[in-house]
Write a protein that holds these residues in place. Structure first.
Motif, PDB file in Angstrom:
ATOM      1  N   LEU A  39       0.991  -1.239  -0.108  1.00  0.00           N
ATOM      2  CA  LEU A  39       0.104  -0.057  -0.083  1.00  0.00           C
ATOM      3  C   LEU A  39       0.767   1.274   0.109  1.00  0.00           C
ATOM      4  O   LEU A  39       1.948   1.259   0.585  1.00  0.00           O
ATOM      5  CB  LEU A  39      -0.983   0.122   1.251  1.00  0.00           C
ATOM      6  N   PRO A  40       0.549   2.312  -0.590  1.00  0.00           N
ATOM      7  CA  PRO A  40       1.172   3.616  -0.643  1.00  0.00           C
ATOM      8  C   PRO A  40       1.230   4.221   0.694  1.00  0.00           C
ATOM      9  O   PRO A  40       0.090   4.052   1.403  1.00  0.00           O
ATOM     10  CB  PRO A  40       0.468   4.393  -1.735  1.00  0.00           C
ATOM     11  N   VAL A  41       2.092   4.854   1.281  1.00  0.00           N
ATOM     12  CA  VAL A  41       2.323   5.507   2.632  1.00  0.00           C
ATOM     13  C   VAL A  41       2.696   6.739   2.184  1.00  0.00           C
ATOM     14  O   VAL A  41       3.739   7.157   1.359  1.00  0.00           O
ATOM     15  CB  VAL A  41       3.267   4.881   3.355  1.00  0.00           C
ATOM     16  N   THR A  42       2.438   7.857   2.792  1.00  0.00           N
ATOM     17  CA  THR A  42       2.558   9.107   3.004  1.00  0.00           C
ATOM     18  C   THR A  42       3.124   9.556   4.152  1.00  0.00           C
ATOM     19  O   THR A  42       2.406   9.264   5.400  1.00  0.00           O
ATOM     20  CB  THR A  42       1.419  10.302   2.471  1.00  0.00           C
ATOM     21  N   ILE A  43       4.403  10.031   4.476  1.00  0.00           N
ATOM     22  CA  ILE A  43       4.763  10.538   5.743  1.00  0.00           C
ATOM     23  C   ILE A  43       4.707  11.917   5.782  1.00  0.00           C
ATOM     24  O   ILE A  43       5.106  13.018   5.081  1.00  0.00           O
ATOM     25  CB  ILE A  43       6.262  10.051   6.010  1.00  0.00           C
ATOM     26  N   ALA A  44       3.948  12.379   6.936  1.00  0.00           N
ATOM     27  CA  ALA A  44       3.472  13.824   6.777  1.00  0.00           C
ATOM     28  C   ALA A  44       4.304  14.182   8.205  1.00  0.00           C
ATOM     29  O   ALA A  44       4.524  13.698   9.078  1.00  0.00           O
ATOM     30  CB  ALA A  44       2.073  13.901   7.074  1.00  0.00           C
TER      31      ALA A  44
END
Length: 123
Positions: free
Chosen positions: A72-77
């Motif tokens: 799954l794609p992951v975005t680090i904020a």
């Protein structure tokens, strides 16, 4: 080292030869449901790489697990500050007791006070 020691060492290092039928039987065994190539190789005192080579010889690819977890794609904020977040959910913990009673605790609760409450409820 005497001559007989060298002969014994050479006998121990002798390569085994496997017939095509034996190789095929071992490859088939490694392809069975739930089989592990490493375990089958150990059973026959083989190196797992040798068993992989035999699989390629017979144009058979080792079975991969059927159900792989999806990637799954992951975005680090960047971290959000307390001012940016919902105050009702910041540092809140809910403790549900066996009888269904609930204790809701926020981040600013004093440890000593919470310990006294939990000890009183245990009685």
């Amino acid at each position: 080292m005497s001559g007989s020691d060298g002969v014994r060492a050479a006998l121990r290092r002798r390569r085994r030869s496997w017939s095509l039928d034996e190789k095929r039987r071992i490859v088939d065994e490694s392809l069975a449901d739930g089989a592990s190539i490493a375990e089958v190789a150990r059973h026959y005192d083989l190196n797992a790489n040798q068993l992989f080579t035999w699989c390629r010889q017979f144009s058979v690819e080792p079975v991969t697990p059927k159900e792989l977890a999806p990637i799954l794609p992951v975005t680090i904020a960047p971290d959000t500050t307390a001012a940016d977040s919902d105050l009702r959910s910041t540092g809140q913990m809910e403790i549900v007791l066996a009888e269904g009673d609930r204790i809701i605790v926020w981040a600013d609760v004093e440890t000593a006070a919470l310990s006294r409450v939990v000890k009183a409820l245990r009685r």
